[in-house]
Design an enzyme around this catalytic site. Structure first.
Site, PDB file in Angstrom:
ATOM      1  N   HIS A  22       0.834  -1.196   0.000  1.00 43.40           N
ATOM      2  CA  HIS A  22       0.000   0.000   0.000  1.00 43.40           C
ATOM      3  C   HIS A  22       0.869   1.247   0.000  1.00 43.40           C
ATOM      4  O   HIS A  22       1.888   1.314   0.694  1.00 43.40           O
ATOM      5  CB  HIS A  22      -0.943   0.017   1.200  1.00 43.40           C
ATOM      6  N   HIS A  23       0.455   2.230  -0.785  1.00 40.88           N
ATOM      7  CA  HIS A  23       1.284   3.425  -0.973  1.00 40.88           C
ATOM      8  C   HIS A  23       1.433   4.241   0.303  1.00 40.88           C
ATOM      9  O   HIS A  23       2.341   5.073   0.421  1.00 40.88           O
ATOM     10  CB  HIS A  23       0.686   4.316  -2.078  1.00 40.88           C
ATOM     11  N   SER A  24       0.563   4.024   1.279  1.00 36.75           N
ATOM     12  CA  SER A  24       0.672   4.768   2.535  1.00 36.75           C
ATOM     13  C   SER A  24       1.890   4.360   3.350  1.00 36.75           C
ATOM     14  O   SER A  24       2.297   5.073   4.264  1.00 36.75           O
ATOM     15  CB  SER A  24      -0.595   4.566   3.376  1.00 36.75           C
ATOM     16  N   GLY A  35       4.868   4.301   2.231  1.00 38.18           N
ATOM     17  CA  GLY A  35       5.989   5.122   1.791  1.00 38.18           C
ATOM     18  C   GLY A  35       5.848   5.485   0.335  1.00 38.18           C
ATOM     19  O   GLY A  35       5.033   4.919  -0.396  1.00 38.18           O
TER      20      GLY A  35
END
Length: 420
Positions: free
Chosen positions: A179-181, A183
């Site tokens: 998931h992009h959250s 990094g």
């Protein structure tokens, strides 16, 4: 089941402590004490709030996930991969925390919460037929199907799929879904490179080229002063123009509806991921002939490809004579087609521990949704590398969940350019 004896290429494992990636022209390394202090600071307490950027990347219409396919030159040994991940990636705070939703009177709040991680829960090994008719099509369909399946919120938001199937470009494929959250691209690719070693030296971390700044052609005198003043004026003017266009894009300025512009809800539809390997020497030949950068050359090739695509799509419409070169141009005039270019503003490459990013979620969402494409580019190693002892043929990163039809990503490595 892990075999009793590993092949020679699978004997080499990375040490249990993550180390930063060394730049090509610098001998500076982060000490383990510095990294331990940073890790402990970020891991303080069982829960921590999400940064504004992380909250944006969990928004219903902006739920972005990174998907990276790693092609290997040999079959992948799942036991070696699991052992390597336990000694490296799982020791990082972000990869050992899960997302929790704290409901209270003021609404729902998203937080990271520390949790015990079982590597078996994050490694998926589908039972595949090694003699399938079309392995390349199968891999493409498999990866596309992943874009329709959300990550499991009951565990840290990352997983790895091991596909031991021979394709045209690799003997086996490892697919990371993160998931992009957790990094941004620069942080995650540097973390991934820290899990690799040089093929020629199994004990050495890969090196990446240091950022070079262009020097001035003027050494002094009146001409140098005139050039400096002119450069400053151009910088101020371009900054003002960009600021006005940025604000206009955030408020109302939307790209023209074209076959490349995503309609409402496009972020929820399945995506197809196709990668191509391009010779870096060929790109450098164009770069040197045109006196530009590698990114300029890649962007030019991409623009030409998109123009040809739109020409085919608009083929049913009336043709417009291109007076300049005498060719038929079927693209309507006055089309506004722009791309959001994501850049890394860190002063140095290497592993970044992921801190809070003070960004406005609403502003970023408006800007991205009003443009057509998004480009990202990360610099890879200058040597051939191996992933936990498995020689790497290519790394093709991409992302899905954004309000774009396509988001081209590029990774430069040694003598090749991987374009996804």
């Amino acid at each position: 089941m892990q075999p009793s004896r590993k092949a020679p290429y699978q004997e080499t494992l990375v040490p249990p402590v993550l180390e930063s990636v060394k730049t090509k022209d610098s001998a500076k390394w982060e000490t383990r004490e510095e990294m331990d202090m940073a890790d402990s600071k970020e891991s303080t307490g069982s829960q921590e709030p999400l940064s504004p950027a992380a909250r944006l990347l969990h928004a219903p219409r902006f739920n972005c996930t990174i998907l990276a396919a790693i092609g290997c030159k040999t079959n992948i040994n799942p036991g070696v991969i699991k052992m390597g991940l336990e000694q490296t990636l799982m020791k990082h705070p972000r990869f050992s925390k899960k997302l929790v939703i704290d409901d209270n009177k003021c609404g729902s709040k998203l937080k990271w919460e520390s949790t015990a991680v079982n590597v078996e829960d994050h490694i998926i090994e589908p039972d595949l037929d090694p003699c399938m008719d079309s392995p390349d099509q199968f891999v493409e369909d498999y990866i596309s199907n992943l874009s329709t399946i959300p990550l499991n919120l009951s565990k840290p938001l990352w997983e790895m799929h091991i596909l031991n199937v021979k394709t045209l470009d690799a003997e086996a494929i490892a697919v990371f879904r993160i998931h992009h959250s957790l990094g941004d691209g620069a942080s995650l690719i540097s973390l991934l490179l820290a899990c690799t070693r040089q093929t020629s030296d199994p004990d050495a971390l890969p090196s990446i080229p240091a950022r070079q700044r262009a020097g001035s052609h003027f050494s002094g005198g009146v001409w140098w002063l005139f050039f400096a003043i002119w450069t400053m004026l151009r910088l101020i003017w371009n900054t003002l123009v960009d600021l006005v266009l940025f604000l206009a894009t955030m408020l109302y300025l939307e790209d023209t509806k074209t076959p490349l512009k995503g309609a409402y809800g496009v972020e929820l539809k399945p995506k197809r991921f196709v990668h191509r390997t391009v010779s870096l020497d060929d790109i450098k030949l164009v770069k040197n002939a045109m006196n530009m950068t590698i990114n300029d050359a890649i962007m030019g090739v991409t623009q030409a490809g998109l123009s040809r695509y739109l020409n085919r799509k608009y083929g049913d419409q009336s043709e417009i004579e291109d007076v300049e070169n005498g060719k038929k141009n079927k693209i309507p005039k006055n089309i506004r087609l722009r791309a959001s270019v994501l850049v890394n503003v860190r002063p140095t490459p290497g592993i970044q521990l992921f801190g809070a990013k003070q960004a406005s979620a609403a502003m970023a969402r408006r800007v991205v949704s009003n443009t057509t494409l998004a480009f990202s580019n990360v610099v890879g190693p200058v040597e051939e590398i191996s992933f936990y002892g498995h020689p790497v043929a290519y790394i093709a990163p991409s992302v899905y969940g954004s309000p774009h039809v396509s988001s081209p990503s590029k990774l430069q490595q040694k003598d090749s350019f991987f374009y996804c």
